[in-house]
Design a protein around this motif. Structure first.
Motif, PDB file in Angstrom:
ATOM      1  N   TYR A 222       9.303  25.646  18.987  1.00 54.31           N
ATOM      2  CA  TYR A 222      10.124  26.014  20.144  1.00 54.31           C
ATOM      3  C   TYR A 222      10.917  24.850  20.708  1.00 54.31           C
ATOM      4  CZ  TYR A 222       7.749  30.476  19.881  1.00 54.31           C
ATOM      5  OH  TYR A 222       7.284  31.696  19.452  1.00 54.31           O
ATOM      6  N   ALA A 223      10.440  23.624  20.521  1.00 55.14           N
ATOM      7  CA  ALA A 223      11.231  22.473  20.962  1.00 55.14           C
ATOM      8  C   ALA A 223      12.523  22.383  20.159  1.00 55.14           C
ATOM      9  CB  ALA A 223      10.421  21.185  20.821  1.00 55.14           C
ATOM     10  N   SER A 224      12.452  22.643  18.860  1.00 56.45           N
ATOM     11  CA  SER A 224      13.656  22.638  18.022  1.00 56.45           C
ATOM     12  C   SER A 224      14.576  23.791  18.385  1.00 56.45           C
ATOM     13  CB  SER A 224      13.267  22.724  16.539  1.00 56.45           C
ATOM     14  OG  SER A 224      12.547  21.588  16.128  1.00 56.45           O
ATOM     15  N   ARG A 225      13.999  24.952  18.670  1.00 55.93           N
ATOM     16  CA  ARG A 225      14.829  26.093  19.055  1.00 55.93           C
ATOM     17  C   ARG A 225      15.523  25.830  20.388  1.00 55.93           C
ATOM     18  NH1 ARG A 225      11.560  31.647  17.826  1.00 55.93           N
ATOM     19  NH2 ARG A 225      13.504  32.507  18.659  1.00 55.93           N
ATOM     20  N   ASP A 226      14.855  25.125  21.279  1.00 58.15           N
ATOM     21  CA  ASP A 226      15.469  24.768  22.553  1.00 58.15           C
ATOM     22  C   ASP A 226      16.681  23.870  22.337  1.00 58.15           C
ATOM     23  OD1 ASP A 226      15.524  24.522  25.518  1.00 58.15           O
ATOM     24  OD2 ASP A 226      14.955  22.446  25.104  1.00 58.15           O
TER      25      ASP A 226
END
Length: 440
Positions: A99-103
């Protein structure tokens, strides 16, 4: 389908060398994505279709979040960051990506979409569709302003009414996660309020004794029906259920990775991570369709002001949730109109546990007074804000503002509703012994 070959079609050439064979999707009428037909195609036909319809690539990849997660974890950290910035529309929506990458990807894409939307409105100032899209995108941006805990933009689409999801807290590390699913008439131009509702739940869970290792998700991940007769139809829920299944399966793909043999890499993950779904109005219909179709390892499913559960679901036992709750305010006169042909989840025959929402003076907990999910914020509680500018008559303004101060929604801070939702979504092993607890 091989993940690497499909991804290479959408220019993710570095993934092209990864040869992971993924299992065919189970053919469940609700669980099946609208992109499932691509899985059955030959490689050549699949390639040809994706070349003509590149936007379908994410939908195809999301049929197999565990394969996505396995491939993504194999990449070096620097490469993952570069891909998130250079291919944001792909990485931002790919279930199984952390989710950090998706953010990172979605914030990059959001800036680009806002620029495009502003140019469209400037070129065609009377275009109502373009104006609404810009309002939605700006509301998403506003909901991401600095908060505690940090907020993450974990999903975003380029639709006329963009879909989006904002996590309050870190979904990659937290052990208590609650997705909030909206009902009729809630679009992403309401993202600031919907995110505030998720924030209120996050805060209330802290009051219920939850540790800091928690997150809530303001999930506007499907097109909700407009207010009116459409809320009695099932198609919006059918499509929304598919999207919710993908989102929850994507969460487990990230947090409970599988080995190449298909076994869980961490046998304790699903025992130590608690996943909840909290839904309002027509969102309860949507979420119930999803939970009935798939066992998504949900701890508590909470329904507020339900528009009704489809007859085909039948009972709470079919929802694959450890606990099922339903609450409805005495002053909610709207929810019942969605139940003309559906089941009231509060009925004894359905079996949901009743949740009190009408207020408790002994605990200074406020009553829910209508059908709205949330009515109070710093903006609409401020009499000087633009929310009140249309009331030019002093007496009319005074009455309307007084009425506003005496009405509360299901996710408003200080209500019995939010306190009890928090209480039933925080299991004992996620509480801090030094914090106060709230009994449901």
């Amino acid at each position: 389908m091989r993940l690497g070959r499909a991804a290479s079609v959408v220019a993710l050439v570095v993934i092209g060398v990864v040869g992971i064979t993924v299992a065919p999707l189970q053919q469940n009428p609700v669980a099946t994505s609208r992109y499932a037909f691509l899985d059955a195609m030959s490689s050549g036909k699949q390639d040809a279709y994706l070349q003509k319809h590149p936007d379908a690539a994410v939908g195809l990849l999301n049929l197999h979040p565990e394969a996505n997660a396995a491939a993504w974890r194999d990449f070096p950290k620097d490469l993952r960051h570069d891909l998130a910035e250079t291919l944001p529309s792909l990485i931002g929506g790919m279930e199984g990506v952390d989710y950090a990458s998706r953010d990172v990807a979605n914030r990059t894409w959001l800036r680009s979409l806002i620029g495009s939307a502003q140019r469209a409105v400037k070129k065609h100032p009377s275009d109502a569709v373009a104006q609404q899209k810009l309002r939605c995108l700006l509301a998403i941006k506003a909901a991401l302003r600095i908060h505690k805990p940090h907020r993450y933009l974990v999903d975003l689409t380029n639709d006329p009414k963009p879909l989006a999801a904002i996590a309050i807290g870190n979904l990659d590390t937290t052990r208590l996660v609650s997705f909030t699913v909206p009902g009729m008439g809630t679009y992403s131009d309401d993202m600031q309020l919907w995110a505030l509702g998720a924030q209120n739940l996050y805060d209330a869970q802290g009051g219920a004794g939850a540790t800091k290792q928690r997150a809530t998700v303001a999930w506007i991940g499907y097109v909700t029906p407009p207010p009116g007769i459409d809320a009695a139809l099932g198609q919006y829920a059918h499509i929304g259920a598919q999207n919710l299944i993908e989102a929850l399966e994507g969460f487990w793909a990230v947090r409970d990775p599988k080995t190449r043999s298909g076994k869980s890499a961490s046998t304790k993950a699903r025992d130590t991570i608690t996943l909840n779904v909290v839904a309002h109005s027509y969102g309860t219909t949507t979420a119930a369709d999803a939970l009935a179709a798939k066992d998504l390892n949900v701890y508590s499913f909470v329904m507020l002001g339900s528009a009704g559960i489809e007859q085909s679901v039948g009972s709470a036992r079919q929802l694959h949730a450890k606990h099922v709750y339903a609450g409805e305010a005495t002053g909610d006169t709207e929810a019942r109109w969605g139940r003309i042909s559906r089941i009231d989840p509060r009925s004894p025959s359905f079996g949901a546990i009743p949740l009190a929402v009408d207020g408790d003076p002994n605990k200074d907990e406020l009553p829910v007074t209508g059908h709205a999910p949330i009515l109070h914020s710093d903006w609409n509680d401020n009499p000087m804000s633009s929310a009140w500018a249309k009331f030019t008559n002093v007496d009319e303004f005074a009455q309307k503002y007084l009425d506003h101060l005496q009405t509360y929604g299901y996710l408003d801070a200080g209500t019995e509703s939010i306190a009890n939702v928090a209480a039933v979504t925080v299991p004992p092993h996620h509480t801090d012994a030094h914090d106060a607890t709230v009994s449901p």
